[in-house]
Design a protein around this motif. Sequence first.
Motif, PDB file in Angstrom:
ATOM      1  N   VAL A  30      29.270  17.086 -22.231  1.00  0.00           N
ATOM      2  CA  VAL A  30      28.707  18.364 -22.683  1.00  0.00           C
ATOM      3  C   VAL A  30      27.408  18.666 -21.934  1.00  0.00           C
ATOM      4  CG1 VAL A  30      27.848  19.651 -24.697  1.00  0.00           C
ATOM      5  CG2 VAL A  30      29.789  18.097 -24.950  1.00  0.00           C
ATOM      6  N   GLY A  31      26.643  17.623 -21.602  1.00  0.00           N
ATOM      7  CA  GLY A  31      25.382  17.804 -20.893  1.00  0.00           C
ATOM      8  C   GLY A  31      25.566  18.492 -19.545  1.00  0.00           C
ATOM      9  N   SER A  32      26.498  17.996 -18.741  1.00  0.00           N
ATOM     10  CA  SER A  32      26.698  18.578 -17.410  1.00  0.00           C
ATOM     11  C   SER A  32      27.847  19.589 -17.400  1.00  0.00           C
ATOM     12  CB  SER A  32      26.975  17.467 -16.389  1.00  0.00           C
ATOM     13  OG  SER A  32      28.206  16.839 -16.676  1.00  0.00           O
ATOM     14  N   LYS A  33      28.436  19.860 -18.560  1.00  0.00           N
ATOM     15  CA  LYS A  33      29.553  20.805 -18.702  1.00  0.00           C
ATOM     16  C   LYS A  33      30.704  20.488 -17.759  1.00  0.00           C
ATOM     17  CE  LYS A  33      26.625  24.522 -20.352  1.00  0.00           C
ATOM     18  NZ  LYS A  33      26.261  25.898 -20.331  1.00  0.00           N
ATOM     19  N   GLN A  34      31.068  19.214 -17.724  1.00  0.00           N
ATOM     20  CA  GLN A  34      32.141  18.814 -16.821  1.00  0.00           C
ATOM     21  C   GLN A  34      33.045  17.763 -17.446  1.00  0.00           C
ATOM     22  OE1 GLN A  34      30.177  17.742 -13.219  1.00  0.00           O
ATOM     23  NE2 GLN A  34      30.504  19.782 -12.362  1.00  0.00           N
ATOM     24  N   ARG A  35      34.315  17.824 -17.060  1.00  0.00           N
ATOM     25  CA  ARG A  35      35.214  16.740 -17.428  1.00  0.00           C
ATOM     26  C   ARG A  35      35.361  15.827 -16.223  1.00  0.00           C
ATOM     27  NH1 ARG A  35      40.120  18.913 -21.162  1.00  0.00           N
ATOM     28  NH2 ARG A  35      40.514  16.690 -21.387  1.00  0.00           N
ATOM     29  N   ASN A  36      35.367  14.520 -16.476  1.00  0.00           N
ATOM     30  CA  ASN A  36      35.440  13.565 -15.382  1.00  0.00           C
ATOM     31  C   ASN A  36      36.340  12.395 -15.772  1.00  0.00           C
ATOM     32  OD1 ASN A  36      33.909  11.530 -16.865  1.00  0.00           O
ATOM     33  ND2 ASN A  36      32.192  12.945 -16.652  1.00  0.00           N
ATOM     34  N   ASN A  37      36.425  11.444 -14.867  1.00  0.00           N
ATOM     35  CA  ASN A  37      37.314  10.312 -15.124  1.00  0.00           C
ATOM     36  C   ASN A  37      36.554   9.073 -15.594  1.00  0.00           C
ATOM     37  OD1 ASN A  37      39.961   9.675 -15.288  1.00  0.00           O
ATOM     38  ND2 ASN A  37      40.118   8.841 -13.218  1.00  0.00           N
ATOM     39  N   ASN A  64      31.087  28.142 -28.424  1.00  0.00           N
ATOM     40  CA  ASN A  64      31.600  28.669 -27.159  1.00  0.00           C
ATOM     41  C   ASN A  64      31.950  27.466 -26.302  1.00  0.00           C
ATOM     42  OD1 ASN A  64      31.355  31.644 -27.058  1.00  0.00           O
ATOM     43  ND2 ASN A  64      29.218  31.164 -27.578  1.00  0.00           N
ATOM     44  N   PRO A  65      32.665  27.689 -25.160  1.00  0.00           N
ATOM     45  CA  PRO A  65      32.907  26.544 -24.284  1.00  0.00           C
ATOM     46  C   PRO A  65      31.608  25.799 -23.978  1.00  0.00           C
ATOM     47  CG  PRO A  65      34.224  28.381 -23.563  1.00  0.00           C
ATOM     48  CD  PRO A  65      33.374  28.891 -24.700  1.00  0.00           C
ATOM     49  N   TRP A  66      31.653  24.491 -24.117  1.00  0.00           N
ATOM     50  CA  TRP A  66      30.539  23.572 -23.900  1.00  0.00           C
ATOM     51  C   TRP A  66      29.406  23.758 -24.901  1.00  0.00           C
ATOM     52  CZ3 TRP A  66      32.242  19.745 -21.357  1.00  0.00           C
ATOM     53  CH2 TRP A  66      33.178  19.926 -20.323  1.00  0.00           C
ATOM     54  N   ASP A  67      29.616  24.536 -25.939  1.00  0.00           N
ATOM     55  CA  ASP A  67      28.587  24.721 -26.954  1.00  0.00           C
ATOM     56  C   ASP A  67      29.139  24.263 -28.308  1.00  0.00           C
ATOM     57  OD1 ASP A  67      26.637  25.508 -28.703  1.00  0.00           O
ATOM     58  OD2 ASP A  67      26.753  27.654 -28.229  1.00  0.00           O
ATOM     59  N   ILE A  68      28.930  22.972 -28.609  1.00  0.00           N
ATOM     60  CA  ILE A  68      29.319  22.446 -29.913  1.00  0.00           C
ATOM     61  C   ILE A  68      28.063  21.901 -30.579  1.00  0.00           C
ATOM     62  CG2 ILE A  68      31.763  21.861 -29.599  1.00  0.00           C
ATOM     63  CD1 ILE A  68      30.717  19.023 -28.814  1.00  0.00           C
ATOM     64  N   ARG A  69      27.999  22.062 -31.894  1.00  0.00           N
ATOM     65  CA  ARG A  69      26.796  21.627 -32.605  1.00  0.00           C
ATOM     66  C   ARG A  69      27.153  20.990 -33.936  1.00  0.00           C
ATOM     67  NH1 ARG A  69      24.034  27.514 -32.246  1.00  0.00           N
ATOM     68  NH2 ARG A  69      24.520  27.818 -30.049  1.00  0.00           N
ATOM     69  N   ILE A  70      26.241  20.178 -34.429  1.00  0.00           N
ATOM     70  CA  ILE A  70      26.380  19.712 -35.814  1.00  0.00           C
ATOM     71  C   ILE A  70      25.704  20.755 -36.687  1.00  0.00           C
ATOM     72  CG2 ILE A  70      25.780  17.943 -37.495  1.00  0.00           C
ATOM     73  CD1 ILE A  70      25.890  15.881 -35.412  1.00  0.00           C
ATOM     74  N   GLU A  71      26.473  21.321 -37.612  1.00  0.00           N
ATOM     75  CA  GLU A  71      25.904  22.350 -38.482  1.00  0.00           C
ATOM     76  C   GLU A  71      26.207  22.032 -39.934  1.00  0.00           C
ATOM     77  OE1 GLU A  71      27.061  26.328 -37.395  1.00  0.00           O
ATOM     78  OE2 GLU A  71      26.468  26.024 -35.295  1.00  0.00           O
ATOM     79  N   ILE A  92      36.561  22.128 -26.199  1.00  0.00           N
ATOM     80  CA  ILE A  92      35.156  22.033 -25.785  1.00  0.00           C
ATOM     81  C   ILE A  92      34.983  22.568 -24.367  1.00  0.00           C
ATOM     82  CG2 ILE A  92      33.274  20.408 -25.240  1.00  0.00           C
ATOM     83  CD1 ILE A  92      34.462  18.625 -27.547  1.00  0.00           C
ATOM     84  N   SER A  93      35.928  22.244 -23.465  1.00  0.00           N
ATOM     85  CA  SER A  93      35.789  22.664 -22.064  1.00  0.00           C
ATOM     86  C   SER A  93      36.265  24.097 -21.832  1.00  0.00           C
ATOM     87  CB  SER A  93      36.557  21.707 -21.157  1.00  0.00           C
ATOM     88  OG  SER A  93      37.941  21.779 -21.438  1.00  0.00           O
ATOM     89  N   GLY A  94      36.742  24.758 -22.873  1.00  0.00           N
ATOM     90  CA  GLY A  94      37.159  26.156 -22.738  1.00  0.00           C
ATOM     91  C   GLY A  94      38.567  26.324 -22.189  1.00  0.00           C
ATOM     92  N   GLU A  95      39.330  25.223 -22.095  1.00  0.00           N
ATOM     93  CA  GLU A  95      40.693  25.328 -21.574  1.00  0.00           C
ATOM     94  C   GLU A  95      41.714  25.648 -22.668  1.00  0.00           C
ATOM     95  OE1 GLU A  95      41.427  22.323 -18.138  1.00  0.00           O
ATOM     96  OE2 GLU A  95      39.924  21.457 -19.433  1.00  0.00           O
ATOM     97  N   TYR A  96      41.312  25.502 -23.914  1.00  0.00           N
ATOM     98  CA  TYR A  96      42.191  25.832 -25.038  1.00  0.00           C
ATOM     99  C   TYR A  96      41.367  26.668 -26.002  1.00  0.00           C
ATOM    100  CZ  TYR A  96      45.923  25.154 -28.480  1.00  0.00           C
ATOM    101  OH  TYR A  96      46.955  25.350 -29.367  1.00  0.00           O
ATOM    102  N   LEU A  97      41.887  27.850 -26.311  1.00  0.00           N
ATOM    103  CA  LEU A  97      41.114  28.823 -27.064  1.00  0.00           C
ATOM    104  C   LEU A  97      40.968  28.430 -28.540  1.00  0.00           C
ATOM    105  CD1 LEU A  97      39.924  31.303 -25.760  1.00  0.00           C
ATOM    106  CD2 LEU A  97      41.713  32.675 -26.877  1.00  0.00           C
ATOM    107  N   ALA A  98      39.748  28.423 -29.025  1.00  0.00           N
ATOM    108  CA  ALA A  98      39.512  28.200 -30.459  1.00  0.00           C
ATOM    109  C   ALA A  98      38.593  29.314 -30.965  1.00  0.00           C
ATOM    110  CB  ALA A  98      38.867  26.845 -30.688  1.00  0.00           C
ATOM    111  N   ARG A  99      38.592  29.501 -32.282  1.00  0.00           N
ATOM    112  CA  ARG A  99      37.768  30.556 -32.868  1.00  0.00           C
ATOM    113  C   ARG A  99      36.311  30.098 -32.920  1.00  0.00           C
ATOM    114  NH1 ARG A  99      35.850  31.474 -37.744  1.00  0.00           N
ATOM    115  NH2 ARG A  99      37.051  29.890 -38.845  1.00  0.00           N
ATOM    116  N   PRO A 100      35.402  30.889 -32.407  1.00  0.00           N
ATOM    117  CA  PRO A 100      33.994  30.511 -32.502  1.00  0.00           C
ATOM    118  C   PRO A 100      33.586  30.295 -33.959  1.00  0.00           C
ATOM    119  CG  PRO A 100      34.240  32.336 -30.985  1.00  0.00           C
ATOM    120  CD  PRO A 100      35.582  32.140 -31.634  1.00  0.00           C
ATOM    121  N   GLN A 101      32.722  29.336 -34.193  1.00  0.00           N
ATOM    122  CA  GLN A 101      32.214  28.982 -35.529  1.00  0.00           C
ATOM    123  C   GLN A 101      33.173  28.122 -36.342  1.00  0.00           C
ATOM    124  OE1 GLN A 101      29.226  29.284 -37.386  1.00  0.00           O
ATOM    125  NE2 GLN A 101      28.631  29.392 -35.238  1.00  0.00           N
ATOM    126  N   VAL A 102      34.261  27.662 -35.692  1.00  0.00           N
ATOM    127  CA  VAL A 102      35.240  26.853 -36.426  1.00  0.00           C
ATOM    128  C   VAL A 102      34.824  25.379 -36.398  1.00  0.00           C
ATOM    129  CG1 VAL A 102      36.899  26.185 -34.600  1.00  0.00           C
ATOM    130  CG2 VAL A 102      37.731  26.808 -36.882  1.00  0.00           C
TER     131      VAL A 102
END
Length: 341
Positions: free
Chosen positions: A322-329, A8-15, A45-55
């Motif tokens: 990913v920790g703070s769920k934010q994009r920054n400069n 999900n947005p901001w939820d990426i894991r090593i699996e 990752i930030s949820g601005e571009y749709l991807a399939r969950p579990q991909v």
Amino acid sequence: MKAIVYNNPWDIRIEEKEEPAIILPDEVIVEIRATGICGTDLSIISGEYLARPQVIIGHESAGVIVEKGKGVDNCNVGDRVIIDPTFYCGYCDNCRKGLRNHCLLKSTTEAGVSIDGTFTRYFKTTQRFIYGLHDNIPFEQGAMSEPLSCVLTAVKKLAVNPFMRTAILGGGPIGLLFYMALKQHGIQEGVIYETSKNRIKLIEQNNVLSKGWQVAPEFIPQKNQYDLIIDTTGSLLEKSMLAIADGGKISLMGLRNNQQTINPREIADRSISIIGSIDSQDTFKHAVDLINSGRLELEKIITNGYSLNDFTTAVKDLGCDVGSKQRNNNISSLKSFISIT
Ligand SMILES: [Zn+2]
Ligand SMILES: [Zn+2]
């Protein structure tokens, strides 16, 4: 095999994922050696571009053929190869119109977005999407064929000429690849605007730009300033409209969600072209040839390498926390790679 999986947005894991196996005669399995981290990955990752969950995400890759189907005749096991990750069917209405980058099957065939991608060890594709990588070119550089091919498609659509006063907005990998591509098209002068101080420092330290080109921190538009503006940030259209000259062209390539207000009358009255471009359309081979020629000096922009285990650090160094769920400069890299050894 270990893989970077988007949930999900901001939820990426090593699996742990299953290794692919050859089923059809035209298939090949590539052992991935390097995959570039792309702005698209950050937007997924930030949820601005749709991807399939579990991909499994990741799409800019090069590696070595480790297995091939009976019908594969353009490569052998052990060959170093570049992968074109953008599948097209060749049969749908868009493909038949030459719009292979808009293949109607794209929503279910896009590697690293809707089907499993390459932030992992093995990737299956078909011989149609494989190109040879010269022995003297590192895998990381080979993997830049995909973003370069997208840039070459945009440049082709823009029909540029050497006399255009040019600005590139954003000094990230796409902005810098535009710089290289525009130079190949004869544009020997221009400005790249980049707001990250670290990136400016890296561009200067690594001598990325040739004489005639410069990098500047802030884009302050002036009337009739540029004939060509390349907005790689996806969020500077209003400002671009203030700086574009009569008859000028604005190129849009960044995938960021935001609203901008422009006046359509101005576009007509001043003959302005706003040209969008996504993926590559008949330019992948050109990108591969350019990279295999070794004359682009890509080593100057490939600054950071990480292992698969360090993926969250890698994206954090690109301003995607990913920790703070934010994009920054807070960006400390030009082009970053995940390398698998
Ligand atoms: Zn990409
Ligand atoms: Zn198609």
